[in-house]
Design a protein around this motif. Structure first.
Motif, PDB file in Angstrom:
ATOM      1  N   SER A  70       0.813  -1.218   0.000  1.00  0.00           N
ATOM      2  CA  SER A  70       0.000   0.000   0.000  1.00  0.00           C
ATOM      3  C   SER A  70       0.846   1.266   0.000  1.00  0.00           C
ATOM      4  O   SER A  70       2.010   1.271   0.409  1.00  0.00           O
ATOM      5  CB  SER A  70      -0.944   0.000   1.200  1.00  0.00           C
ATOM      6  OG  SER A  70      -0.217  -0.068   2.404  1.00  0.00           O
ATOM      7  N   SER A  71       0.210   2.341  -0.472  1.00  0.00           N
ATOM      8  CA  SER A  71       0.884   3.635  -0.523  1.00  0.00           C
ATOM      9  C   SER A  71       1.084   4.184   0.879  1.00  0.00           C
ATOM     10  O   SER A  71       0.406   3.801   1.820  1.00  0.00           O
ATOM     11  CB  SER A  71       0.064   4.616  -1.363  1.00  0.00           C
ATOM     12  OG  SER A  71      -1.184   4.851  -0.756  1.00  0.00           O
ATOM     13  N   GLY A  72       2.028   5.080   0.997  1.00  0.00           N
ATOM     14  CA  GLY A  72       2.299   5.747   2.264  1.00  0.00           C
ATOM     15  C   GLY A  72       3.753   5.664   2.652  1.00  0.00           C
ATOM     16  O   GLY A  72       4.349   4.591   2.617  1.00  0.00           O
ATOM     17  N   VAL A  73       4.304   6.802   2.982  1.00  0.00           N
ATOM     18  CA  VAL A  73       5.694   6.851   3.419  1.00  0.00           C
ATOM     19  C   VAL A  73       5.885   5.966   4.636  1.00  0.00           C
ATOM     20  O   VAL A  73       5.109   6.036   5.592  1.00  0.00           O
ATOM     21  CB  VAL A  73       6.114   8.302   3.739  1.00  0.00           C
ATOM     22  CG1 VAL A  73       7.513   8.350   4.325  1.00  0.00           C
ATOM     23  CG2 VAL A  73       6.031   9.159   2.480  1.00  0.00           C
ATOM     24  N   GLY A  74       6.869   5.114   4.607  1.00  0.00           N
ATOM     25  CA  GLY A  74       7.175   4.243   5.738  1.00  0.00           C
ATOM     26  C   GLY A  74       6.612   2.842   5.625  1.00  0.00           C
ATOM     27  O   GLY A  74       7.030   1.954   6.355  1.00  0.00           O
ATOM     28  N   ASN A  75       5.648   2.633   4.733  1.00  0.00           N
ATOM     29  CA  ASN A  75       5.176   1.261   4.533  1.00  0.00           C
ATOM     30  C   ASN A  75       6.316   0.450   3.921  1.00  0.00           C
ATOM     31  O   ASN A  75       7.042   0.945   3.056  1.00  0.00           O
ATOM     32  CB  ASN A  75       3.941   1.230   3.624  1.00  0.00           C
ATOM     33  CG  ASN A  75       2.710   1.742   4.327  1.00  0.00           C
ATOM     34  OD1 ASN A  75       2.692   1.890   5.539  1.00  0.00           O
ATOM     35  ND2 ASN A  75       1.677   2.023   3.565  1.00  0.00           N
ATOM     36  N   HIS A  76       6.465  -0.767   4.381  1.00  0.00           N
ATOM     37  CA  HIS A  76       7.595  -1.570   3.910  1.00  0.00           C
ATOM     38  C   HIS A  76       7.276  -3.054   4.035  1.00  0.00           C
ATOM     39  O   HIS A  76       6.338  -3.447   4.724  1.00  0.00           O
ATOM     40  CB  HIS A  76       8.862  -1.244   4.698  1.00  0.00           C
ATOM     41  CG  HIS A  76       8.740  -1.569   6.162  1.00  0.00           C
ATOM     42  ND1 HIS A  76       8.197  -0.686   7.062  1.00  0.00           N
ATOM     43  CD2 HIS A  76       9.047  -2.673   6.865  1.00  0.00           C
ATOM     44  CE1 HIS A  76       8.198  -1.236   8.263  1.00  0.00           C
ATOM     45  NE2 HIS A  76       8.704  -2.462   8.169  1.00  0.00           N
TER      46      HIS A  76
END
Length: 71
Positions: free
Chosen positions: A41-47
């Motif tokens: 999923s999108s979003g800074v920090g997703n990994h």
């Protein structure tokens, strides 16, 4: 075998992990069908952290965000 991958999202877009037709991704202990992609999923920090095992599977060892089966 034993290679480690960390895929880290730095923006507002989804990331597709697309194995070749004979490789599989093991997501949360469940083996997906050969060649099935995964979408982070999108979003800074997703990994997602992946390890390649002896059977050439990409095994998730942890993730943040939504990791969904693709096609």
């Amino acid at each position: 075998v034993g290679m480690n991958y960390i895929i880290y999202n730095t923006g507002a877009f989804t990331i597709t992990i697309d194995p070749n037709s004979s490789d599989v991704i093991v997501r949360d202990g469940t083996i997906q069908a050969a060649g099935i992609s995964m979408t982070l999923s999108s979003g800074v920090g997703n990994h997602v952290a992946l390890v390649c095992d002896a059977a050439n599977h990409l095994v998730t060892v942890g993730f943040k965000g939504t990791l969904a089966a693709g096609a």
